[in-house]
Design a protein around this motif. Structure first.
Motif, mmCIF file in Angstrom:
data_model
loop_
_atom_site.group_PDB
_atom_site.id
_atom_site.type_symbol
_atom_site.label_atom_id
_atom_site.label_comp_id
_atom_site.label_asym_id
_atom_site.label_seq_id
_atom_site.Cartn_x
_atom_site.Cartn_y
_atom_site.Cartn_z
ATOM 1 N N THR A 95 0.705 11.428 -9.569
ATOM 2 C CA THR A 95 1.586 12.302 -8.807
ATOM 3 C C THR A 95 1.056 12.544 -7.399
ATOM 4 O O THR A 95 -0.085 12.956 -7.212
ATOM 5 C CB THR A 95 1.764 13.650 -9.537
ATOM 6 O OG1 THR A 95 2.252 13.390 -10.852
ATOM 7 C CG2 THR A 95 2.751 14.548 -8.806
ATOM 8 N N GLY A 96 1.897 12.240 -6.414
ATOM 9 C CA GLY A 96 1.565 12.474 -5.028
ATOM 10 C C GLY A 96 0.717 11.392 -4.378
ATOM 11 O O GLY A 96 0.376 11.511 -3.206
ATOM 12 N N TRP A 97 0.367 10.360 -5.129
ATOM 13 C CA TRP A 97 -0.461 9.282 -4.584
ATOM 14 C C TRP A 97 0.324 7.993 -4.517
ATOM 15 O O TRP A 97 0.906 7.553 -5.514
ATOM 16 C CB TRP A 97 -1.683 9.033 -5.457
ATOM 17 C CG TRP A 97 -2.781 10.042 -5.313
ATOM 18 C CD1 TRP A 97 -2.744 11.236 -4.656
ATOM 19 C CD2 TRP A 97 -4.088 9.929 -5.872
ATOM 20 N NE1 TRP A 97 -3.948 11.871 -4.766
ATOM 21 C CE2 TRP A 97 -4.799 11.090 -5.506
ATOM 22 C CE3 TRP A 97 -4.726 8.970 -6.630
ATOM 23 C CZ2 TRP A 97 -6.113 11.307 -5.887
ATOM 24 C CZ3 TRP A 97 -6.043 9.194 -7.009
ATOM 25 C CH2 TRP A 97 -6.723 10.351 -6.630
ATOM 26 N N ASP A 98 0.289 7.370 -3.349
ATOM 27 C CA ASP A 98 0.797 6.010 -3.253
ATOM 28 C C ASP A 98 -0.385 5.070 -3.475
ATOM 29 O O ASP A 98 -1.512 5.510 -3.739
ATOM 30 C CB ASP A 98 1.498 5.771 -1.910
ATOM 31 C CG ASP A 98 0.615 5.986 -0.690
ATOM 32 O OD1 ASP A 98 -0.618 6.182 -0.831
ATOM 33 O OD2 ASP A 98 1.159 5.949 0.424
ATOM 34 N N VAL A 99 -0.143 3.765 -3.389
ATOM 35 C CA VAL A 99 -1.211 2.793 -3.623
ATOM 36 C C VAL A 99 -2.354 3.010 -2.634
ATOM 37 O O VAL A 99 -3.531 2.957 -2.997
ATOM 38 C CB VAL A 99 -0.663 1.347 -3.559
ATOM 39 C CG1 VAL A 99 -1.794 0.336 -3.567
ATOM 40 C CG2 VAL A 99 0.293 1.093 -4.725
ATOM 41 N N LEU B 3 0.821 -1.211 0.000
ATOM 42 C CA LEU B 3 0.000 0.000 0.000
ATOM 43 C C LEU B 3 0.858 1.264 0.000
ATOM 44 O O LEU B 3 0.372 2.348 -0.325
ATOM 45 C CB LEU B 3 -0.923 0.009 1.222
ATOM 46 C CG LEU B 3 -2.075 -0.983 1.187
ATOM 47 C CD1 LEU B 3 -2.773 -1.040 2.549
ATOM 48 C CD2 LEU B 3 -3.065 -0.636 0.093
ATOM 49 N N ASP B 4 2.114 1.122 0.349
ATOM 50 C CA ASP B 4 3.004 2.279 0.428
ATOM 51 C C ASP B 4 3.784 2.538 -0.858
ATOM 52 O O ASP B 4 4.527 3.516 -0.934
ATOM 53 C CB ASP B 4 3.989 2.097 1.588
ATOM 54 C CG ASP B 4 3.264 2.006 2.926
ATOM 55 O OD1 ASP B 4 2.294 2.767 3.131
ATOM 56 O OD2 ASP B 4 3.648 1.165 3.756
ATOM 57 N N ALA B 5 3.619 1.699 -1.869
ATOM 58 C CA ALA B 5 4.346 1.868 -3.125
ATOM 59 C C ALA B 5 3.858 3.120 -3.853
ATOM 60 O O ALA B 5 2.667 3.439 -3.835
ATOM 61 C CB ALA B 5 4.162 0.632 -4.010
ATOM 62 N N PRO B 6 4.771 3.836 -4.513
ATOM 63 C CA PRO B 6 4.355 4.992 -5.310
ATOM 64 C C PRO B 6 3.578 4.532 -6.541
ATOM 65 O O PRO B 6 3.725 3.397 -6.989
ATOM 66 C CB PRO B 6 5.679 5.644 -5.703
ATOM 67 C CG PRO B 6 6.677 4.541 -5.662
ATOM 68 C CD PRO B 6 6.215 3.591 -4.586
ATOM 69 N N THR B 7 2.750 5.423 -7.063
ATOM 70 C CA THR B 7 2.014 5.154 -8.298
ATOM 71 C C THR B 7 2.340 6.245 -9.313
ATOM 72 O O THR B 7 2.897 7.287 -8.945
ATOM 73 C CB THR B 7 0.484 5.142 -8.063
ATOM 74 O OG1 THR B 7 0.037 6.487 -7.856
ATOM 75 C CG2 THR B 7 0.089 4.248 -6.900
ATOM 76 N N PRO B 8 1.945 6.052 -10.565
ATOM 77 C CA PRO B 8 2.132 7.102 -11.567
ATOM 78 C C PRO B 8 1.279 8.345 -11.301
ATOM 79 O O PRO B 8 1.510 9.380 -11.921
ATOM 80 C CB PRO B 8 1.706 6.431 -12.875
ATOM 81 C CG PRO B 8 1.794 4.977 -12.621
ATOM 82 C CD PRO B 8 1.499 4.798 -11.170
#
Length: 187
Positions: free
Chosen positions: A31-35, A24-29
């Motif tokens: 911007t500014g949102w993790d999983v 759940l802490d992984a970054p996503t594409p």
């Protein structure tokens, strides 16, 4: 292919991605949102989108973190509920609302739902280092839907500035670029 049928094609791929989320802490594409933030976004807006398919106006409640407990089961159930509602051909007819007083063409909202399944599915897949594959007909429809509302989406802050992608790139890459995502993004 009609949108109500494409929902049924998009959903299993997205659910498989949800099952593969490893952090759940992984970054996503996005911007500014993790999983975690993206999962909460999907859980927050899912009921509103499902209600729109039924021509019911449901205002979104307060944004809360729902990733405690069995968040995966909650997300799967919400995706199924939203997809089930938009699987009805009548959902795509006439006008509907997304929680507010303004009526919008139902097929525009349905197209947004297709985009949510594919774009946010891709976001979650990339965060988990998975390369998903959606049906070509579905991806072409998502591209067309993004093109249809890209200017409005940017004005509303839903899409970032377009990321240049070669015209010869696969349709998914072009759709991602049009929505403001870098198709080459990696965590």
């Amino acid at each position: 292919m009609d949108g109500h049928l494409l929902i049924g094609i998009a959903t299993p791929v997205t659910l498989k991605i949800v099952d593969g989320i490893d952090s759940l802490d992984a970054p996503t594409p996005c911007t500014g949102w993790d999983v975690r933030a993206l999962v909460n976004h999907l859980l927050h807006w899912g009921p509103v989108l499902a209600a729109a398919a039924r021509k019911e106006a449901l205002a979104p409640g307060p944004a809360v973190d729902r990733t405690g407990g069995d968040w995966r089961a909650l997300l799967r159930a919400q995706i199924d509920a939203t997809a089930g509602a938009w699987s009805d051909p009548a959902a795509w007819e006439g006008t509907t609302r997304m929680g507010g007083p303004m009526e919008l063409p139902a097929d525009l909202i349905g197209g947004m739902v297709l985009g949510e399944l594919v774009l946010h599915g891709w976001d979650l897949a990339r965060a988990s280092r998975v390369d998903p594959h959606w049906d070509d007909t579905l991806v072409l429809r998502v591209y067309d839907e993004i093109a249809r509302c890209a200017v409005m989406g940017r004005e509303m802050g839903v899409y970032a500035a377009e990321v240049p992608v070669l015209a010869s790139a696969p349709t998914l890459a072009r759709a991602l670029g049009l929505s403001g995502r870098d198709p080459a993004w990696t965590p």
